[in-house]
Design a protein around this motif. Structure first.
Motif, mmCIF file in Angstrom:
data_model
loop_
_atom_site.group_PDB
_atom_site.id
_atom_site.type_symbol
_atom_site.label_atom_id
_atom_site.label_comp_id
_atom_site.label_asym_id
_atom_site.label_seq_id
_atom_site.Cartn_x
_atom_site.Cartn_y
_atom_site.Cartn_z
ATOM 1 N N LEU A 41 3.235 5.542 -11.277
ATOM 2 C CA LEU A 41 3.064 6.975 -11.023
ATOM 3 C C LEU A 41 1.793 7.520 -11.676
ATOM 4 N N VAL A 42 1.494 7.054 -12.883
ATOM 5 C CA VAL A 42 0.285 7.503 -13.569
ATOM 6 C C VAL A 42 -0.960 7.018 -12.825
ATOM 7 N N ILE A 43 -0.958 5.764 -12.391
ATOM 8 C CA ILE A 43 -2.095 5.237 -11.634
ATOM 9 C C ILE A 43 -2.285 6.032 -10.350
ATOM 10 N N GLY A 44 -1.191 6.315 -9.666
ATOM 11 C CA GLY A 44 -1.286 7.089 -8.432
ATOM 12 C C GLY A 44 -1.773 8.507 -8.660
ATOM 13 N N ALA A 45 -1.350 9.126 -9.746
ATOM 14 C CA ALA A 45 -1.740 10.505 -10.017
ATOM 15 C C ALA A 45 -3.196 10.608 -10.468
ATOM 16 N N LEU A 46 -3.655 9.659 -11.259
ATOM 17 C CA LEU A 46 -5.023 9.720 -11.776
ATOM 18 C C LEU A 46 -6.066 9.295 -10.743
ATOM 19 N N ASN A 47 -5.661 8.561 -9.735
ATOM 20 C CA ASN A 47 -6.586 8.060 -8.722
ATOM 21 C C ASN A 47 -6.193 8.603 -7.350
ATOM 22 N N SER A 48 -6.367 9.895 -7.163
ATOM 23 C CA SER A 48 -5.935 10.523 -5.920
ATOM 24 C C SER A 48 -7.071 10.713 -4.918
ATOM 25 N N GLN A 49 -8.240 10.150 -5.181
ATOM 26 C CA GLN A 49 -9.352 10.291 -4.255
ATOM 27 C C GLN A 49 -9.073 9.508 -2.974
ATOM 28 N N ASP A 50 -9.566 10.044 -1.849
ATOM 29 C CA ASP A 50 -9.406 9.341 -0.584
ATOM 30 C C ASP A 50 -10.399 8.195 -0.499
ATOM 31 N N MET A 51 -9.975 7.132 0.163
ATOM 32 C CA MET A 51 -10.856 5.986 0.368
ATOM 33 C C MET A 51 -10.570 5.388 1.736
ATOM 34 N N THR A 52 -11.526 4.667 2.255
ATOM 35 C CA THR A 52 -11.367 3.982 3.527
ATOM 36 C C THR A 52 -11.621 2.506 3.289
ATOM 37 N N LEU A 53 -10.662 1.690 3.668
ATOM 38 C CA LEU A 53 -10.785 0.236 3.543
ATOM 39 C C LEU A 53 -11.092 -0.304 4.932
ATOM 40 N N ASN A 54 -12.311 -0.811 5.112
ATOM 41 C CA ASN A 54 -12.745 -1.310 6.405
ATOM 42 C C ASN A 54 -12.487 -2.813 6.467
ATOM 43 N N LEU A 55 -11.630 -3.239 7.382
ATOM 44 C CA LEU A 55 -11.273 -4.648 7.531
ATOM 45 C C LEU A 55 -12.028 -5.342 8.662
#
Length: 94
Positions: free
Chosen positions: A17-31
Protein backbone atom coordinates in the motif's frame (compact mmCIF):
# COMPACT_ATOMS: atom_id res chain seq x y z
CA UNK A 1 3.48 -19.56 14.36
CA UNK A 2 0.13 -18.43 12.97
CA UNK A 3 0.57 -15.03 14.62
CA UNK A 4 3.98 -14.61 12.99
CA UNK A 5 2.52 -15.45 9.57
CA UNK A 6 -0.27 -12.96 10.11
CA UNK A 7 2.18 -10.23 11.11
CA UNK A 8 4.34 -10.92 8.05
CA UNK A 9 1.26 -10.84 5.82
CA UNK A 10 0.16 -7.52 7.29
CA UNK A 11 3.66 -6.05 6.92
CA UNK A 12 3.80 -7.04 3.24
CA UNK A 13 0.30 -5.65 2.68
CA UNK A 14 1.23 -2.33 4.29
CA UNK A 15 4.45 -2.19 2.25
CA UNK A 16 2.46 -2.73 -0.94
CA UNK A 17 0.00 0.00 0.00
CA UNK A 18 2.84 2.41 0.79
CA UNK A 19 4.58 1.65 -2.52
CA UNK A 20 1.32 2.18 -4.37
CA UNK A 21 0.56 5.44 -2.58
CA UNK A 22 4.03 6.95 -2.98
CA UNK A 23 4.31 6.04 -6.67
CA UNK A 24 1.03 7.22 -8.15
CA UNK A 25 2.45 8.74 -11.34
CA UNK A 26 1.04 7.44 -14.62
CA UNK A 27 3.32 5.42 -16.86
CA UNK A 28 3.06 3.61 -20.16
CA UNK A 29 4.76 0.26 -20.66
CA UNK A 30 5.33 -0.30 -24.37
CA UNK A 31 5.64 -4.01 -25.24
CA UNK A 32 6.02 -3.54 -29.00
CA UNK A 33 2.66 -5.01 -29.95
CA UNK A 34 0.66 -3.23 -27.25
CA UNK A 35 0.99 -0.53 -24.64
CA UNK A 36 -0.13 -0.86 -21.02
CA UNK A 37 -1.14 2.27 -19.09
CA UNK A 38 -0.73 1.95 -15.33
CA UNK A 39 0.56 3.70 -12.24
CA UNK A 40 4.18 3.27 -11.25
CA UNK A 41 3.27 1.72 -7.88
CA UNK A 42 1.11 -0.94 -9.50
CA UNK A 43 3.85 -1.77 -12.00
CA UNK A 44 6.43 -2.14 -9.22
CA UNK A 45 4.10 -4.36 -7.16
CA UNK A 46 3.27 -6.57 -10.16
CA UNK A 47 6.97 -6.87 -11.03
CA UNK A 48 7.85 -7.92 -7.46
CA UNK A 49 5.02 -10.46 -7.37
CA UNK A 50 5.98 -11.86 -10.76
CA UNK A 51 9.60 -12.23 -9.63
CA UNK A 52 8.57 -14.03 -6.44
CA UNK A 53 6.35 -16.45 -8.38
CA UNK A 54 9.05 -17.17 -10.98
CA UNK A 55 11.65 -17.66 -8.21
CA UNK A 56 9.38 -20.05 -6.31
CA UNK A 57 8.72 -21.99 -9.51
CA UNK A 58 12.44 -22.31 -10.20
CA UNK A 59 13.08 -23.58 -6.67
CA UNK A 60 10.23 -26.06 -7.06
CA UNK A 61 11.54 -27.39 -10.37
CA UNK A 62 15.23 -27.28 -9.45
CA UNK A 63 15.18 -28.53 -5.86
CA UNK A 64 11.87 -29.84 -4.54
CA UNK A 65 10.81 -32.12 -7.40
CA UNK A 66 14.24 -33.84 -7.67
CA UNK A 67 14.30 -34.38 -3.89
CA UNK A 68 10.83 -35.95 -3.98
CA UNK A 69 12.02 -38.20 -6.82
CA UNK A 70 15.08 -39.31 -4.83
CA UNK A 71 12.89 -39.92 -1.77
CA UNK A 72 10.49 -42.12 -3.76
CA UNK A 73 13.39 -44.12 -5.20
CA UNK A 74 14.92 -44.56 -1.73
CA UNK A 75 11.60 -45.73 -0.29
CA UNK A 76 11.18 -48.28 -3.08
CA UNK A 77 14.73 -49.57 -2.62
CA UNK A 78 14.49 -49.91 1.16
CA UNK A 79 13.25 -53.29 2.38
CA UNK A 80 9.90 -53.39 4.09
CA UNK A 81 10.28 -52.73 7.79
CA UNK A 82 9.78 -55.89 9.79
CA UNK A 83 7.63 -55.60 12.90
CA UNK A 84 9.66 -55.45 16.09
CA UNK A 85 9.07 -58.48 18.31
CA UNK A 86 8.58 -57.64 21.95
CA UNK A 87 11.08 -59.41 24.14
CA UNK A 88 10.11 -60.53 27.59
CA UNK A 89 12.46 -58.96 30.07
CA UNK A 90 12.94 -60.08 33.67
CA UNK A 91 12.88 -56.42 34.67
CA UNK A 92 9.35 -55.60 35.83
CA UNK A 93 9.82 -51.84 36.37
CA UNK A 94 10.21 -51.80 40.17
Amino acid sequence: MKVARLLILLAVLVAGLVIGALNSQDMTLNLGFTAIHSSTGLAITVALLTGAIIGAGLVLVGVVIPLYSRLRKAQKAAPAAAPVASSSSPFDGR
